[in-house]
Scaffold this active site. Structure first.
Site, mmCIF file in Angstrom:
data_model
loop_
_atom_site.group_PDB
_atom_site.id
_atom_site.type_symbol
_atom_site.label_atom_id
_atom_site.label_comp_id
_atom_site.label_asym_id
_atom_site.label_seq_id
_atom_site.Cartn_x
_atom_site.Cartn_y
_atom_site.Cartn_z
ATOM 1 N N HIS A 186 22.277 29.464 11.760
ATOM 2 C CA HIS A 186 21.451 30.669 11.655
ATOM 3 C C HIS A 186 21.610 31.244 10.247
ATOM 4 O O HIS A 186 22.734 31.356 9.756
ATOM 5 C CB HIS A 186 21.897 31.701 12.684
ATOM 6 C CG HIS A 186 21.255 33.037 12.521
ATOM 7 N ND1 HIS A 186 19.978 33.298 12.962
ATOM 8 C CD2 HIS A 186 21.707 34.195 11.953
ATOM 9 C CE1 HIS A 186 19.668 34.553 12.684
ATOM 10 N NE2 HIS A 186 20.702 35.124 12.074
ATOM 11 N N GLY A 217 -9.505 5.551 9.269
ATOM 12 C CA GLY A 217 -8.644 4.502 9.789
ATOM 13 C C GLY A 217 -8.566 3.292 8.880
ATOM 14 O O GLY A 217 -9.215 3.228 7.828
ATOM 15 N N ARG A 218 -7.764 2.321 9.302
ATOM 16 C CA ARG A 218 -7.539 1.116 8.520
ATOM 17 C C ARG A 218 -7.697 -0.104 9.424
ATOM 18 O O ARG A 218 -7.555 -0.016 10.645
ATOM 19 C CB ARG A 218 -6.133 1.134 7.891
ATOM 20 C CG ARG A 218 -5.930 2.328 6.949
ATOM 21 C CD ARG A 218 -4.531 2.324 6.348
ATOM 22 N NE ARG A 218 -4.308 1.207 5.449
ATOM 23 C CZ ARG A 218 -4.616 1.205 4.146
ATOM 24 N NH1 ARG A 218 -5.177 2.271 3.591
ATOM 25 N NH2 ARG A 218 -4.376 0.148 3.399
ATOM 26 N N ILE A 260 -4.065 10.901 7.672
ATOM 27 C CA ILE A 260 -4.440 10.679 6.275
ATOM 28 C C ILE A 260 -5.501 11.685 5.832
ATOM 29 O O ILE A 260 -5.393 12.304 4.768
ATOM 30 C CB ILE A 260 -4.936 9.234 6.065
ATOM 31 C CG1 ILE A 260 -3.800 8.243 6.310
ATOM 32 C CG2 ILE A 260 -5.489 9.055 4.653
ATOM 33 C CD1 ILE A 260 -4.231 6.787 6.263
ATOM 34 N N THR A 279 0.821 -1.210 0.000
ATOM 35 C CA THR A 279 0.000 0.000 0.000
ATOM 36 C C THR A 279 0.857 1.263 0.000
ATOM 37 O O THR A 279 0.575 2.219 -0.731
ATOM 38 C CB THR A 279 -0.943 0.003 1.218
ATOM 39 O OG1 THR A 279 -1.869 -1.077 1.087
ATOM 40 C CG2 THR A 279 -1.712 1.310 1.315
ATOM 41 N N CYS A 280 1.894 1.274 0.823
ATOM 42 C CA CYS A 280 2.713 2.489 0.949
ATOM 43 C C CYS A 280 3.263 2.931 -0.400
ATOM 44 O O CYS A 280 3.158 4.093 -0.769
ATOM 45 C CB CYS A 280 3.851 2.245 1.935
ATOM 46 S SG CYS A 280 4.947 3.662 2.135
#
Length: 478
Positions: free
Chosen positions: A455, A279-280, A192, A52-53
């Site tokens: 900086h 969610g999953r 997500i 999936t990723c």
């Protein structure tokens, strides 16, 4: 390896050291590390290695978010810097082609690494037939001498909503729906949902973001949620927290949803597309857990009996990735660490357990969020006497240059080690690595304060927060 002839393949492996079911980040990282340690590996993947990723989540979404950042830059150049630039249009097909090329090159890279490591990659669904045996469709049975690794990942949760890939989409198919919608209702304010809300807003859509909890990214520090919400609202995203979807109806030109507010009022939201990001859930269907003496827990996870080895109650069967319950995080980079741990365990080594508290968490929206370690509330709940240091990014020159707000928040034990670091603002996904080391190495503010930050940089704000906590602040006092 024991080999025989099987119809449709040059050779079949009857027995090997390790069988891995699932070729996503957890699975292929296990395979690569195990092979590097001299183990023979069979990796079964029913789709494409990378999971999936690579194909539907992390990589394509971040490619699109980079394009969104470029679009936002054009608006900033015109409105803030006097650069007379304008956005003529977004060539959706060209954008998609670039995204897909990035995914394809990554996919070829993973395939190449596996081939170079001599990992036997078999394309087909696999199921357990016993505590040391796996059956792969179109291939046959394989016995694992050392062990089996379960890495079948997760799928989007769609409570009562039927995704059609056009009007109602999930995080798996949102990037592949046709064209750019004029309006989007995003259901779910976790990482997500926030990322997709941010992406669509950058591309010009009218966006409504609905989250049932009382704040966005509810697993993060409350100050992270506050700054993120402020940034999203400033960009014109309609954020509704403490709100729940009552029902959604697909119409000819879009979706009509009714949403219940925290006060009990019912409001109607119409949008061209509904994106479900609530969610999953782990993928265990067809995995044959019972045949090996295993069962998922009530949430669908396959919990390890030994977290130090990520080994289940059945010796030799290990779990990585999204199948793991919390404290595992369901993040690709956590899966890489889990894969390394399991491979080294199977090779007879004694790797250190995964320190989930030291795993960074990032939301790639605009503004971005990045965190590692405990939130302030978690630290207090754990019984720590807490000291907190904060620094707005706009208090340093580079933060003023970017002009996007944001903050650094450091949570420490009073007089002791750093427990958590939380960032909101531009490019903080690239800034969190320093804080990961600070938390992971149990550093104290004085340890960090002695190191000089360049900086002008955004990281100066991190350095200044630690200087202040160490009693040496230049631009603020503790």
């Amino acid at each position: 390896m024991t080999q025989t002839q099987v119809k449709g393949r040059a050779e079949h492996i009857d027995e090997t050291d390790v069988v891995i079911i699932g070729g996503g980040t957890g699975g292929y990282s296990t395979a690569l590390r195990a092979a590097a340690l001299g183990l023979e590996v069979v990796l079964a993947e029913r789709d494409k290695v990378g999971g999936t990723c690579l194909h539907r989540g992390c990589i394509p979404s971040k490619a699109m978010l980079h394009a969104a950042e470029l679009v936002d830059g054009i608006a900033e150049a015109r409105e803030r810097w006097g650069v007379k630039a304008s956005l003529e249009s977004v060539d959706w097909q060209a954008l998609v082609a670039t995204r897909d090329d990035i995914v394809a090159r990554n996919h070829r890279g993973v395939e190449g690494h596996l081939a170079h490591a001599a990992v036997e990659v078999v394309h087909g669904s696999a199921e357990l037939t016993g505590p040391r045996s796996v059956r792969i469709d179109g291939y046959g049975d394989v016995t694992a001498r050392r062990g089996i690794v379960l890495a079948t990942g997760s799928r989007p949760r769609t409570p009562g909503l039927a995704a059609d890939g056009t009007r109602v989409v999930t995080s798996d198919d949102a990037l592949f729906a046709p064209g750019l919608p004029d309006s989007v209702l995003v259901l779910g304010g976790g990482a997500i949902g926030v990322e997709y809300a941010s992406l669509h807003r950058s591309m010009g859509a009218r966006v409504t973001l609905v989250e049932a909890a009382d704040r966005l990214v509810p697993l993060e520090d409350a100050d992270v949620s506050r700054h993120l919400t402020r940034g999203l609202k400033k960009r014109g995203i309609d954020v509704r927290t403490g709100a729940r979807l009552v029902e959604a109806t697909v119409l000819g030109g879009g979706v009509r949803a009714t949403v219940r507010t925290p006060r009990g009022e019912v409001r109607t939201v119409e949008a061209e597309r509904l994106l479900v990001a609530v969610g999953r859930v782990p993928v265990t269907d067809g995995l044959g857990l019972a045949a090996a003496g295993l069962a998922p827990d009530r949430r669908g996870y396959v919990a390890p009996a030994d977290w130090s080895r990520l080994e289940t109650a059945v010796p030799g069967i290990h779990v990585v990735g999204d199948l793991l319950p919390p404290p595992s995080l369901g993040l690709a980079h956590a899966s890489f660490a889990e894969g390394l741990l399991v491979a080294e365990t199977l090779a007879g080594l004694r790797p250190a357990p995964v320190d989930y508290a030291a795993v960074p968490r990032v939301t790639y929206s605009a503004p971005q969020t990045a965190s590692v370690g405990l939130t302030e509330a978690q630290a207090r709940d754990a019984g720590h006497e807490v000291a907190v240091g904060t620094m707005p990014l706009t208090a340093v020159a580079k933060g003023m240059v970017h002009g996007q707000g944001g903050m650094v928040k450091v949570v420490t034990e009073r007089g002791g080690r750093v427990l958590g670091v939380h960032l909101v603002g531009p490019h903080v996904s690239e800034m969190i690595a320093e804080s990961q080391l600070i938390v992971g190495w149990d550093a104290e503010p004085s340890d960090v304060a002695r190191h000089i930050h360049a900086h002008p940089t955004l990281s100066e704000a991190v350095g200044e927060a630690f200087l202040t906590l160490a009693g040496r602040g230049l631009h603020q006092r503790a």
